[in-house]
Design a protein around this motif. Sequence first.
Motif, PDB file in Angstrom:
ATOM      1  N   PHE A  17       0.892  -1.158   0.000  1.00  8.93           N
ATOM      2  CA  PHE A  17       0.000   0.000   0.000  1.00  8.93           C
ATOM      3  C   PHE A  17       0.930   1.207   0.000  1.00  8.93           C
ATOM      4  CE2 PHE A  17      -2.545  -3.228   2.288  1.00  8.93           C
ATOM      5  CZ  PHE A  17      -3.662  -3.255   1.465  1.00  8.93           C
ATOM      6  N   ASN A  47       4.145   1.086   2.057  1.00  4.26           N
ATOM      7  CA  ASN A  47       3.978   0.079   3.101  1.00  4.26           C
ATOM      8  C   ASN A  47       3.909  -1.320   2.494  1.00  4.26           C
ATOM      9  OD1 ASN A  47       3.243  -1.462   5.266  1.00  4.26           O
ATOM     10  ND2 ASN A  47       1.328  -0.371   5.704  1.00  4.26           N
ATOM     11  N   ALA A 105       2.841  -4.476   3.048  1.00  5.82           N
ATOM     12  CA  ALA A 105       1.961  -5.112   4.038  1.00  5.82           C
ATOM     13  C   ALA A 105       2.121  -6.627   4.036  1.00  5.82           C
ATOM     14  CB  ALA A 105       0.512  -4.730   3.758  1.00  5.82           C
ATOM     15  N   PRO A 147      -0.388 -10.621  15.595  1.00  2.00           N
ATOM     16  CA  PRO A 147      -0.781  -9.388  16.278  1.00  2.00           C
ATOM     17  C   PRO A 147      -1.414  -8.395  15.309  1.00  2.00           C
ATOM     18  CG  PRO A 147       1.605  -9.455  15.924  1.00  2.00           C
ATOM     19  CD  PRO A 147       1.063 -10.778  15.470  1.00  2.00           C
ATOM     20  N   SER A 148      -2.009  -7.379  15.879  1.00  2.00           N
ATOM     21  CA  SER A 148      -2.646  -6.350  15.066  1.00  2.00           C
ATOM     22  C   SER A 148      -1.645  -5.761  14.076  1.00  2.00           C
ATOM     23  CB  SER A 148      -3.165  -5.258  16.007  1.00  2.00           C
ATOM     24  OG  SER A 148      -3.756  -4.248  15.251  1.00  2.00           O
ATOM     25  N   GLY A 149      -2.075  -5.627  12.837  1.00  2.00           N
ATOM     26  CA  GLY A 149      -1.213  -5.015  11.828  1.00  2.00           C
ATOM     27  C   GLY A 149      -0.255  -5.972  11.136  1.00  2.00           C
ATOM     28  N   CYS A 150      -0.345  -7.268  11.453  1.00  2.00           N
ATOM     29  CA  CYS A 150       0.574  -8.235  10.835  1.00  2.00           C
ATOM     30  C   CYS A 150       0.147  -8.601   9.420  1.00  2.00           C
ATOM     31  CB  CYS A 150       0.673  -9.500  11.679  1.00  2.00           C
ATOM     32  SG  CYS A 150      -0.805 -10.518  11.598  1.00  2.00           S
ATOM     33  N   SER A 151      -1.031  -8.097   9.002  1.00  2.00           N
ATOM     34  CA  SER A 151      -1.560  -8.288   7.640  1.00  2.00           C
ATOM     35  C   SER A 151      -2.432  -9.521   7.457  1.00  2.00           C
ATOM     36  CB  SER A 151      -0.454  -8.293   6.581  1.00  2.00           C
ATOM     37  OG  SER A 151       0.144  -7.031   6.532  1.00  2.00           O
ATOM     38  N   LYS A 152      -3.008 -10.004   8.526  1.00  2.00           N
ATOM     39  CA  LYS A 152      -3.929 -11.136   8.426  1.00  2.00           C
ATOM     40  C   LYS A 152      -5.104 -10.801   7.506  1.00  2.00           C
ATOM     41  CE  LYS A 152      -5.019 -10.690  12.899  1.00  2.00           C
ATOM     42  NZ  LYS A 152      -4.174  -9.604  13.380  1.00  2.00           N
ATOM     43  N   THR A 153      -5.719  -9.640   7.782  1.00  2.00           N
ATOM     44  CA  THR A 153      -6.912  -9.269   7.020  1.00  2.00           C
ATOM     45  C   THR A 153      -6.576  -9.027   5.556  1.00  2.00           C
ATOM     46  OG1 THR A 153      -7.919  -8.318   8.972  1.00  2.00           O
ATOM     47  CG2 THR A 153      -8.773  -7.578   6.866  1.00  2.00           C
ATOM     48  N   THR A 154      -5.432  -8.419   5.319  1.00  2.30           N
ATOM     49  CA  THR A 154      -5.033  -8.167   3.933  1.00  2.30           C
ATOM     50  C   THR A 154      -4.852  -9.493   3.190  1.00  2.30           C
ATOM     51  OG1 THR A 154      -3.970  -6.115   4.598  1.00  2.30           O
ATOM     52  CG2 THR A 154      -3.316  -7.024   2.478  1.00  2.30           C
ATOM     53  N   GLU A 165      -8.637  -7.516  -2.834  1.00  4.15           N
ATOM     54  CA  GLU A 165      -7.375  -6.814  -3.078  1.00  4.15           C
ATOM     55  C   GLU A 165      -6.653  -7.551  -4.193  1.00  4.15           C
ATOM     56  OE1 GLU A 165      -6.510  -4.075  -1.646  1.00  4.15           O
ATOM     57  OE2 GLU A 165      -7.528  -4.045   0.306  1.00  4.15           O
ATOM     58  N   GLU A 204     -11.881 -12.526  11.810  1.00 10.53           N
ATOM     59  CA  GLU A 204     -12.137 -12.244  13.229  1.00 10.53           C
ATOM     60  C   GLU A 204     -13.622 -12.395  13.556  1.00 10.53           C
ATOM     61  OE1 GLU A 204      -9.958 -11.040  15.702  1.00 10.53           O
ATOM     62  OE2 GLU A 204      -8.209 -10.363  14.584  1.00 10.53           O
TER      63      GLU A 204
HETATM   64  P1  ATP Z   1      -5.828  -6.092  12.723  1.00 14.13           P
HETATM   65  O1  ATP Z   1      -5.795  -7.343  13.531  1.00 14.13           O
HETATM   66  O2  ATP Z   1      -5.510  -4.868  13.523  1.00 14.13           O
HETATM   67  O3  ATP Z   1      -7.042  -5.965  11.879  1.00 14.13           O
HETATM   68  P2  ATP Z   1      -4.279  -7.127  10.523  1.00 14.13           P
HETATM   69  O4  ATP Z   1      -3.238  -8.093  10.918  1.00 14.13           O
HETATM   70  O5  ATP Z   1      -5.524  -7.690   9.952  1.00 14.13           O
HETATM   71  O6  ATP Z   1      -4.576  -6.152  11.718  1.00 14.13           O
HETATM   72  P3  ATP Z   1      -4.180  -5.564   8.135  1.00 14.13           P
HETATM   73  O7  ATP Z   1      -5.491  -4.927   8.365  1.00 14.13           O
HETATM   74  O8  ATP Z   1      -4.083  -6.599   7.076  1.00 14.13           O
HETATM   75  O9  ATP Z   1      -3.586  -6.142   9.482  1.00 14.13           O
HETATM   76  O10 ATP Z   1      -3.119  -4.409   7.825  1.00 14.13           O
HETATM   77  C1  ATP Z   1      -1.771  -4.689   7.522  1.00 14.13           C
HETATM   78  C2  ATP Z   1      -1.050  -3.434   7.153  1.00 14.13           C
HETATM   79  O11 ATP Z   1      -1.522  -2.937   5.922  1.00 14.13           O
HETATM   80  C3  ATP Z   1      -1.251  -2.310   8.150  1.00 14.13           C
HETATM   81  O12 ATP Z   1      -0.037  -1.601   8.253  1.00 14.13           O
HETATM   82  C4  ATP Z   1      -2.336  -1.460   7.520  1.00 14.13           C
HETATM   83  O13 ATP Z   1      -2.237  -0.119   7.936  1.00 14.13           O
HETATM   84  C5  ATP Z   1      -2.033  -1.624   6.047  1.00 14.13           C
HETATM   85  N1  ATP Z   1      -3.232  -1.503   5.224  1.00 14.13           N
HETATM   86  C6  ATP Z   1      -4.256  -2.368   5.173  1.00 14.13           C
HETATM   87  N2  ATP Z   1      -5.185  -1.989   4.281  1.00 14.13           N
HETATM   88  C7  ATP Z   1      -4.734  -0.830   3.743  1.00 14.13           C
HETATM   89  C8  ATP Z   1      -5.244   0.082   2.758  1.00 14.13           C
HETATM   90  N3  ATP Z   1      -6.394  -0.156   2.114  1.00 14.13           N
HETATM   91  N4  ATP Z   1      -4.499   1.156   2.471  1.00 14.13           N
HETATM   92  C9  ATP Z   1      -3.333   1.391   3.082  1.00 14.13           C
HETATM   93  N5  ATP Z   1      -2.794   0.579   4.005  1.00 14.13           N
HETATM   94  C10 ATP Z   1      -3.485  -0.519   4.349  1.00 14.13           C
END
Ligand code: ATP
Length: 366
Positions: free
Chosen positions: A16, A19, A21, A40-47, A56, A166
């Motif tokens: 992104f 970043n 991700a 952990p939060s922000g590790c990119s699981k959701t992405t 995506e 989640e």
């Molecule tokens: P959480 O448990 O907090 O939801 P996560 O592990 O699911 O976190 P993601 O939501 O996949 O993490 O985000 C991973 C990284 O990608 C983060 O740094 C987030 O800020 C970034 N990110 C995710 N989606 C976007 C987007 N659409 N545009 C810019 N950055 C993004």
Amino acid sequence: MGYMTTIVLDNLTKRFGDNLAVNGVSFTLGTGSFTALLGPSGCSKTTLLRLMAGFEQPSAGTVHFNGRPVGSPDAMVPPERRSTGVVFQSYALWPHMDVAANVAYPLQARGPGRAAIDKRVGKALEMVSLTGFEQRSVDGLSGGQRQRVALARCPVTGTDIILLDEPLANLDVHLRAEMLDVFARLHEETGATIVFVTHDQSEALALADRVIVLDHGVVQQSGRPEQLYNEPANAMVAGFVGRGMFVSALVSEGRVVLADLPVPARGHAHGTKATVLLRPENLALTDVGVPAVVVATRYSGASYDTTLRLANGETVLLTAQERLEPGRPVHFTVEDASDRAGLIRAGAAHPPEGDWPADRVAPAAL
Ligand code: ATP
């Protein structure tokens, strides 16, 4: 339902802007497997989940379903043509429709007859223990009930792949436990390939047959729940799954010595320096043992999570039955609970992958 629903991620990368991700993630999920993406939060699981679902597009690398590329920088199969059921934290239900209409919604575009729809909806609601709720308005449902309505949409369409982001995050502790059973049943009855995103290690260990631990957009370890716990690939996994901490030790004459105290060891540890993985359940307070000082204590219901500092400044976590005030000197021993403890690992016999500290002794050497 298709007969094969393998998911392959091949060197998948997602940026992104600046970043990075998701950073070169590769894994294969077999047909009918139940995988947790844990981190952990922000590790990119959701992405990662969104890349699989088709929301995506990869910056590099490829997502394959059944050997067919469905997502790459050059080509994208849209989400609705991936035969996946996706359940996000926000349930995306139609507020003014009743439960049955919400569950049947994805079927309507496909045009099976009324009777066939009712039958499938009934079966799906039974799977999530919502039989009898057909005519209820979703407005009047609790969070857990809504979650189950959203889940019931997956079996109703007969999707081969179910992606859950989640799904328990908004539910209280009791409902979570109940929902774990619902997921297990959904998996058993649909045979779908399920991927489940969570930051909660206990959910991942309880549900999944395979857990993939992520940190900073990189796979840290992938394995059966027992493997992650017993043979963590690195300090991040050891800490995240089972709250293990590393401390330095010496090995002398086949014994592991922690702060001048030999700790239980079997076998053939050798070398002079070692790194020992200590988990709260391996440690017990005693009158004589490794000296330490209490630095923090936190009540957890059944006991107190107590952080101790060793003489060399390293810390360990111990479960105490009473509140120990910070500053108090104590002694602890390391109980050689079992081979499963993953207490000390090393060695030549099973070289661990990843970033285990360089000098270490093997779990087999206990
Ligand atoms: P959480 O448990 O907090 O939801 P996560 O592990 O699911 O976190 P993601 O939501 O996949 O993490 O985000 C991973 C990284 O990608 C983060 O740094 C987030 O800020 C970034 N990110 C995710 N989606 C976007 C987007 N659409 N545009 C810019 N950055 C993004």
